[in-house]
Design a protein around this motif. Structure first.
Motif, PDB file in Angstrom:
ATOM      1  N   PHE A  84      -1.612  32.681  36.227  1.00  0.00           N
ATOM      2  CA  PHE A  84      -3.003  32.791  36.682  1.00  0.00           C
ATOM      3  C   PHE A  84      -3.799  33.941  36.082  1.00  0.00           C
ATOM      4  O   PHE A  84      -5.007  33.999  36.236  1.00  0.00           O
ATOM      5  N   GLN A 102      -8.960  28.495  40.147  1.00  0.00           N
ATOM      6  CA  GLN A 102      -7.531  28.545  40.488  1.00  0.00           C
ATOM      7  C   GLN A 102      -7.225  29.373  41.722  1.00  0.00           C
ATOM      8  O   GLN A 102      -6.068  29.572  42.073  1.00  0.00           O
ATOM      9  N   ALA A 132      -5.120  27.443  44.371  1.00  0.00           N
ATOM     10  CA  ALA A 132      -3.730  27.231  43.949  1.00  0.00           C
ATOM     11  C   ALA A 132      -2.938  28.536  44.058  1.00  0.00           C
ATOM     12  O   ALA A 132      -1.790  28.552  44.519  1.00  0.00           O
TER      13      ALA A 132
END
Lengths: 162, 551
Positions: free
Chosen positions: B366, B388, B391
């Motif tokens: 990430f 993101q 997630a």
């Protein structure tokens, strides 16, 4: 007594003169005097025939002798206790600012593990206590092959040499 | 992205490991005296603590790669008890290594360009910085290239290895100070002058501990090219004139105080006159080279704002986490994410090997493989795409790393305390745990808003209690643990040392007292005020009256 000088184990050619009240007479030969003796007997000391050195205790700093550097062929800087690092600055100033060419000697509680840093700031002679193996201590100078700072020795750090 | 060692950096580090290995073996075979070895091991980050040695590893200006974190995890698994501790100076501590293994740990660290050099001892310590360096919207200039230049200059500096006392430098490059810059021996604020040139405001003599002092400005604008020569001038004055007869009076702050700021800065200027045109003068190339190591990663050029808003609307836990644990990024498509190391039932700042491996993988997935450690003892993934966030949050929850309490009362700064540290007078970690139990309702914490609670187990102040909005200091009274409370401290731009509330409080009353302090704030605050603002307005008396009402 043996000392390390210019990377070699050699016999010491100098003797320390203990502080004394009578400063009318000095012995022949190479002597290292205290700051107090120097201050009280300057005239007589500079007219001697043999070599003169001075010792600064750890709390005696360079301004005390900065006008007299030409008088000394040796400057001995005391590390007592060894943790007192003031004279690391003294040695650098002597070499880099005052261009002092004589012997700069480390005395007092000098650790083998301080030799390299001492050399890098300008010391070239070292008195270690008698329990230490001087020949073994010589390896301390080779522990690092490069450095980050421009100091007396080596003069330019590697990131400037590229 | 981050500084990568060249061959000679690596060579220097390898030689240092070999040197320390040899020193340690001389100590273990009895040929190196105790006292001398103590000094040498300290300069290699090794303390002898109550139960075991402690090894403090440097995280230069708080920047860490995923591979480095994996190596830390591997070493903690092999040589320690499977966890490490992040400190208030962005460093990492191993609490249980065996002395004879420390050279092997150092060798392992060196394989990932890490070390424990000068993390302790009377020398120049690891330079710390803003944990949002390079990504903060309010940044004037990225401080990391300058930190890196200072790192090299200060590493194995032969003149300054035997200073009167430890020496800490912090650099902040943003308008908002997140590096407690005014509480360092030297604090540097990056400034841009009217001509657009970059330079530094230089502060000296700040620090916590027995005599907490806020640093004083001795130069309002130092040109960037003069950085090292000016630092060298300060250090040289300090090395020669700092007190060495009393360790409690040997920090530079005491020298500055006794000489007066004017006289001290004049002496520095006089020394600097000789140094400013020496080889220490930086040139454009050196600075450009340093900057080339910190270029931004290849960012995405878009994100889907509607998706993020939708996810937040559908899940209040996620929304709270985004609100409290993520921070605005220079790039509008990114957020900086703080990973809380302050979960309930975990010692503040501690992280297990499993969590480290996990976080390292998350950094790769990430955030371009990079992490940052903060002086508030948390970790940051600095460059997370807004697409993101959900997630990432889902994954962090799996490992108990998504506690959404950043900036809240339970995001405490806390030193290791009596259980670990031989200096401590009182325990700290059990208090942080008790605090977490008492204040376990996140909604209540959000309602209270930003409160920095800092705890130290002794007056050495590793837990920064003097600059906590609420500060707790452990004191020993005839073998019994008591705690002194201070209020109103801050390490930000308007740095302030907390005011003492009154006499020390018994351990079993401490959390009650904190609750009473909170009650006074809740009763007195106006709608928009945070704790510090209310305190500034109403002063200490109402708090004092409440806490000491019944005794």
């Amino acid at each position: 007594m043996q000392i390390i000088k210019d990377h070699k184990v050699v016999n010491d050619q100098w003797q320390y003169l203990a502080e004394k009240s009578d400063t009318s007479m000095f012995p022949d030969g190479n002597i290292i005097v205290t700051l107090k003796t120097w201050k009280t007997a300057k005239e007589r000391l500079i007219t001697r025939q043999s070599k003169l050195g001075i010792k600064l205790n750890s709390d005696e700093l360079l301004p005390e002798i900065v006008d007299d550097l030409d008088c000394f062929e040796l400057i001995s800087l005391d590390f007592t206790p060894y943790k007192d690092g003031r004279h690391f600055s003294t040695a650098r100033l002597l070499r880099e600012r005052y261009n002092y060419k004589g012997e700069i000697r480390a005395t007092g509680e000098v650790l083998r593990d301080q030799l390299l840093y001492m050399q890098r700031v300008g010391f070239n002679a070292f008195e270690l206590d008698s329990s230490q193996d001087l020949n073994a201590a010589l390896t301390a100078f080779d522990e690092f092959s490069t450095a980050y700072q421009p100091t007396a020795n080596p003069h330019s750090p590697f990131y400037q040499r590229k | 992205m981050m500084y990568q060692y060249d061959e000679q950096d690596q060579q220097l580090l390898n030689e240092r490991v070999a040197q320390f290995r040899e020193q340690t073996s001389r100590f273990l075979n009895g040929t190196l005296a105790d006292d001398a070895y103590r000094t040498l091991r300290l300069m290699n980050g090794v303390y002898i603590q109550k139960l075991a040695p402690m090894l403090r590893v440097a995280v230069p200006y708080g920047l860490l790669s995923s591979d480095q974190l994996r190596k830390i995890a591997e070493l903690a698994q092999r040589y320690d008890k499977g966890y490490v501790h992040f400190t208030t100076r962005q460093n990492i501590q191993f609490n249980w290594p065996a002395l004879e293994n420390i050279p092997d740990i150092a060798e392992g660290l060196a394989t990932v360009q890490m070390h424990a050099i000068q993390t302790s001892g009377n020398c120049i310590r690891n330079t710390t910085s803003d944990h949002y360096a390079g990504i903060a919207p309010d940044e004037i200039e990225d401080p990391r290239p300058y930190c890196e230049i200072i790192r090299r200059w200060s590493t194995l500096h032969p003149e300054f290895a035997y200073l009167p006392r430890k020496f800490k430098i912090a650099v902040s490059g943003a308008t908002s100070d997140r590096a407690a810059t005014q509480l360092h021996d030297i604090g540097l604020y990056i400034k841009k002058n009217e001509q657009g040139d970059i330079g530094f405001e230089v502060l000296v003599g700040g620090g916590l501990g027995r005599t907490p002092i806020i640093g004083k400005t001795i130069k309002s604008f130092l040109d960037q090219y003069d950085l090292l020569s000016y630092l060298e001038a300060i250090l040289r004055v300090y090395n020669q004139y700092g007190r060495r007869d009393n360790m409690y009076k040997s920090r530079i702050k005491i020298l500055v105080k006794s000489m007066g700021v004017e006289a001290f800065s004049q002496q520095v200027e006089a020394e600097w006159e000789h140094l400013k045109n020496s080889d220490l003068k930086l040139d454009k190339q050196q600075i450009a080279l340093a900057k080339s190591h910190f270029t931004p990663p290849a960012y995405n050029t878009k994100h889907n704002a509607a998706n993020l808003a939708h996810a937040m609307a559908n899940n209040s836990d996620f929304a709270n986490w985004v609100k409290y644990n993520t921070t605005e990024h220079k790039n509008e498509h990114y957020q900086a994410v703080t990973i809380s190391l302050k979960a309930p039932n975990v010692a503040p700042g501690d992280i297990t090997t499993a969590q480290m491996d996990f976080v390292a993988d998350l950094a790769d997935e990430f955030s371009f493989g990079l992490l940052r450690s903060t002086h508030r003892q948390n970790l940051i993934l600095g460059d997370v795409s807004k697409d993101q966030l959900h997630a990432l949050w889902s994954k962090l929850k799996e490992q108990n790393l998504a506690t959404a309490n950043i900036g809240m009362l339970t995001d405490t700064i806390c030193c290791p305390g009596l259980e670990f540290c031989s200096l401590a007078n009182a325990s700290t970690i059990p208090l942080a745990e008790e605090l977490n139990e008492r204040f376990n309702d996140l909604d209540y914490l959000y309602d209270l808003g930003s409160i920095n609670l800092n705890i130290s187990g002794c007056m050495n102040a590793c837990g920064h209690q003097d600059v906590g909005h609420i500060g707790i200091l452990g004191v020993d009274k005839k073998g019994v643990e008591w705690y002194q409370i201070t209020l109103g401290g801050s390490s930000c731009n308007e740095a302030y040392l907390g005011d003492r509330l009154g006499r020390a409080i018994a351990k079993n009353q401490l959390i009650n007292s904190i609750e009473q302090i909170i009650q006074v704030y809740v009763a007195e605050r106006t709608a928009e005020e945070n704790f510090l603002e209310t305190y500034r307005r109403i002063g200490i008396t109402p708090f004092k009256e409440k806490v000491y009402a019944n005794n």
